[in-house]
Design a protein around this motif. Structure first.
Motif, PDB file in Angstrom:
ATOM      1  N   ILE A 110       0.844  -1.201   0.000  1.00  0.00           N
ATOM      2  CA  ILE A 110       0.000   0.000   0.000  1.00  0.00           C
ATOM      3  C   ILE A 110       0.878   1.250   0.000  1.00  0.00           C
ATOM      4  O   ILE A 110       0.662   2.189  -0.771  1.00  0.00           O
ATOM      5  CB  ILE A 110      -0.933  -0.006   1.245  1.00  0.00           C
ATOM      6  CG1 ILE A 110      -1.915  -1.185   1.178  1.00  0.00           C
ATOM      7  CG2 ILE A 110      -1.665   1.321   1.372  1.00  0.00           C
ATOM      8  CD1 ILE A 110      -2.725  -1.379   2.453  1.00  0.00           C
ATOM      9  N   ALA A 152      -7.153   2.137   1.879  1.00  0.00           N
ATOM     10  CA  ALA A 152      -6.672   0.762   1.780  1.00  0.00           C
ATOM     11  C   ALA A 152      -6.201   0.250   3.139  1.00  0.00           C
ATOM     12  O   ALA A 152      -6.359  -0.935   3.468  1.00  0.00           O
ATOM     13  CB  ALA A 152      -5.531   0.678   0.773  1.00  0.00           C
ATOM     14  N   THR A 153      -5.640   1.142   3.948  1.00  0.00           N
ATOM     15  CA  THR A 153      -5.160   0.731   5.267  1.00  0.00           C
ATOM     16  C   THR A 153      -6.329   0.347   6.170  1.00  0.00           C
ATOM     17  O   THR A 153      -6.255  -0.626   6.926  1.00  0.00           O
ATOM     18  CB  THR A 153      -4.347   1.868   5.912  1.00  0.00           C
ATOM     19  OG1 THR A 153      -3.335   2.261   5.000  1.00  0.00           O
ATOM     20  CG2 THR A 153      -3.718   1.416   7.210  1.00  0.00           C
ATOM     21  N   ASN A 155      -9.205  -0.794   5.184  1.00  0.00           N
ATOM     22  CA  ASN A 155      -9.689  -2.093   4.722  1.00  0.00           C
ATOM     23  C   ASN A 155      -8.818  -3.223   5.252  1.00  0.00           C
ATOM     24  O   ASN A 155      -9.319  -4.284   5.632  1.00  0.00           O
ATOM     25  CB  ASN A 155      -9.715  -2.136   3.191  1.00  0.00           C
ATOM     26  CG  ASN A 155     -10.920  -1.366   2.655  1.00  0.00           C
ATOM     27  OD1 ASN A 155     -11.938  -1.270   3.328  1.00  0.00           O
ATOM     28  ND2 ASN A 155     -10.792  -0.830   1.465  1.00  0.00           N
ATOM     29  N   GLU A 220     -12.807   7.650   1.038  1.00  0.00           N
ATOM     30  CA  GLU A 220     -12.636   7.411  -0.390  1.00  0.00           C
ATOM     31  C   GLU A 220     -13.499   8.376  -1.204  1.00  0.00           C
ATOM     32  O   GLU A 220     -13.063   8.929  -2.204  1.00  0.00           O
ATOM     33  CB  GLU A 220     -13.018   5.963  -0.724  1.00  0.00           C
ATOM     34  CG  GLU A 220     -11.999   5.275  -1.581  1.00  0.00           C
ATOM     35  CD  GLU A 220     -12.037   3.759  -1.388  1.00  0.00           C
ATOM     36  OE1 GLU A 220     -11.482   3.074  -2.231  1.00  0.00           O
ATOM     37  OE2 GLU A 220     -12.632   3.275  -0.411  1.00  0.00           O
TER      38      GLU A 220
END
Lengths: 227, 245
Positions: A110, A152-153, A155, A220
């Motif tokens: 990531i 992303a982190t 998630n 997001e």
């Protein structure tokens, strides 16, 4: 209603035992995430350095933790460390170690992705005012990459929390393991205990993960609006 | 005779098989303004980037203040404090305020006292007419404002030599003037400068010497006025005729 199945949740210490199990899951997740994210940021930054050997090693590290199923990793560390390396860790420590290494691997990808999407011009502008490599990452590249890596982190955090449900396989007293014990112990008195226990576990995991996933979605969206 | 601030000797640069710069010889005197002209693709940007280590080169030598430059990351990191560079795309750090953009180098690279560096930054901001924007973020500024801040950011390190790589090329026409004004003031203060530009009138006004580059070779290195009135080569003549000024 004297024998309604829901009472299995509140009989004796059951409810507090389940919450205790949930705390174990949460504790392992938190420790693994804190260590894993810090290590992952470092590894991710190193993966953007122009050193072929270093990059290959870190790439192999990532692929190993990504390809090998988490259960297999847990077994590997749980059985092989004590036997072949004489390192005796308790199950919780093994869980934290494996999860931290896994998080570090995923996180490195990531971080790397976010760093290489910072424009090359920013790097040159930093070099042009005399910043050295570490300063360039510290003041210019990483702060700009953070926004890109947050969704992303988060998630990844929810994945880690959910994956703690595998820990019963190495005998960690997590919420699922305790739930199973309660179901077994109350099979006579509450034949449909499984429904209520697993139902509660479902809700507990939901309460842990849903806020994170909602937060990720909001970030997001905000990023898409800014772009 | 005084030592030139920078001498470039037989510099050769290629990307793989593509030869970008051929046998570049260039002398830049302290306090002079050199304008680097040439058609696009002639290697102007590559040359200017070689002079502060953003590009490496295959052979040749740079001599800065009489000291040969032995290229290494460490040497360039030191030297870049003396050789400021401003880019076409400004490249302010979007995560920092104007003041923090300017102070990053003085505080973290040069480890200067915060009070002194801040006072200098504010003085420089005043000179470019942007003192009231010190707490703004780059996204709140116009292109011309960003470029003036970028110049201040480079000047805050107290460089001896400034490189300007087409600093007005992405600006709206009405923004260009303010940025050129800053360059003009620097020239009056006897800052040594190397300027890549397509603003021919400005080049003519400011240049102590003109270097004309084509296909990676220096075709002319002449005093400023002479280049515009009486270019030595036919190529330069054609180039001047093609520029509308």
């Amino acid at each position: 209603m004297a024998h309604s199945g829901i009472n299995v949740l509140f009989a004796g210490q059951n409810f507090s035992r389940l919450l205790g199990g949930l705390w174990i899951s949460a504790k392992i997740s938190i420790v693994a995430l804190v260590i894993g994210i810090l290590l992952g940021v470092l590894l991710g930054a190193l993966r953007t350095v122009k050193n072929p050997l270093l990059r290959t090693i870190l790439r192999l590290y990532l692929e190993f933790f990504r390809i090998v199923p988490t259960v297999v990793l847990l077994f590997l560390f749980y059985y092989i460390l004590p036997k072949n390396f004489n390192v005796n860790l308790n199950a919780q420590a093994v869980a934290m170690l494996v999860f931290a290494l896994w998080v570090a691997a995923e996180m490195s990808d990531i971080v790397r992705g976010a760093l290489i999407s910072v424009p090359q011009h920013q790097k040159e502008a930093g070099l042009a005012i005399g910043l050295n490599g570490p300063q360039l990452y510290r003041y210019v590249l990483l702060p700009q990459a953070v926004g890109l890596m947050i969704p992303a982190t988060i998630n990844l955090m929810t994945r880690v929390i959910k994956t703690t449900s595998l820990l019963l396989l190495i005998s960690v007293m997590d919420v699922v393991n305790i739930g199973q014990q309660i179901i077994e112990a109350n099979r006579q008195q509450y034949p449909d205990g499984a429904f209520w226990i697993y139902g509660l576990i479902f809700i507990l995991y939901f309460l842990l993960c849903y806020p994170l996933s909602a937060w990720a979605r909001r970030l997001e969206q905000r990023q898409n609006n800014n772009a | 005779m005084a030592t030139p601030l920078l001498q470039v000797e037989h510099l050769e640069k290629s990307y793989g098989d593509v030869h970008i710069l051929h046998d570049i010889d260039l002398t830049i005197d302290t306090g002079s303004v050199t304008v680097l002209l040439g058609p696009s693709g002639s290697g102007k940007s590559t040359l200017i980037r070689c002079l502060n280590g953003l590009e490496d080169f295959q052979s040749g030598q740079l001599v800065f203040s009489g000291q040969p430059v032995v290229p290494s990351p460490k040497v360039w990191q030191q030297l870049r404090q003396k050789i400021g560079m401003v880019f076409q795309s400004y490249d302010l750090f979007p995560n920092l305020t104007v003041l923090d953009n300017i102070l990053l180098g003085p505080l973290k690279v040069q480890h200067r006292a915060k009070a002194e560096a801040t006072a200098q930054a504010i003085k420089l901001l005043k000179e470019v007419g942007l003192a009231e924007y010190q707490d703004a973020y780059p996204r709140q500024l116009s292109g011309g404002q960003k470029q003036r801040i970028a110049i201040v950011r480079a000047l805050a390190l107290n460089p001896e030599f400034m490189l300007f790589d087409e600093v007005t090329a992405s600006l709206d026409p009405e923004m260009v003037r303010g940025v050129l004004e800053v360059l003009r003031n620097l020239a009056q203060q006897k800052m040594t400068m190397l300027v890549v530009t397509h603003e021919m009138n400005f080049a003519r006004e400011i240049a102590d010497q003109v270097v004309f580059l084509e296909n990676g070779r220096i075709l002319e290195q002449t005093p400023g006025q002479q280049f515009f009135t009486n270019p030595q080569t036919e190529r330069a003549q054609i180039f001047l005729n093609s520029m509308d000024f």
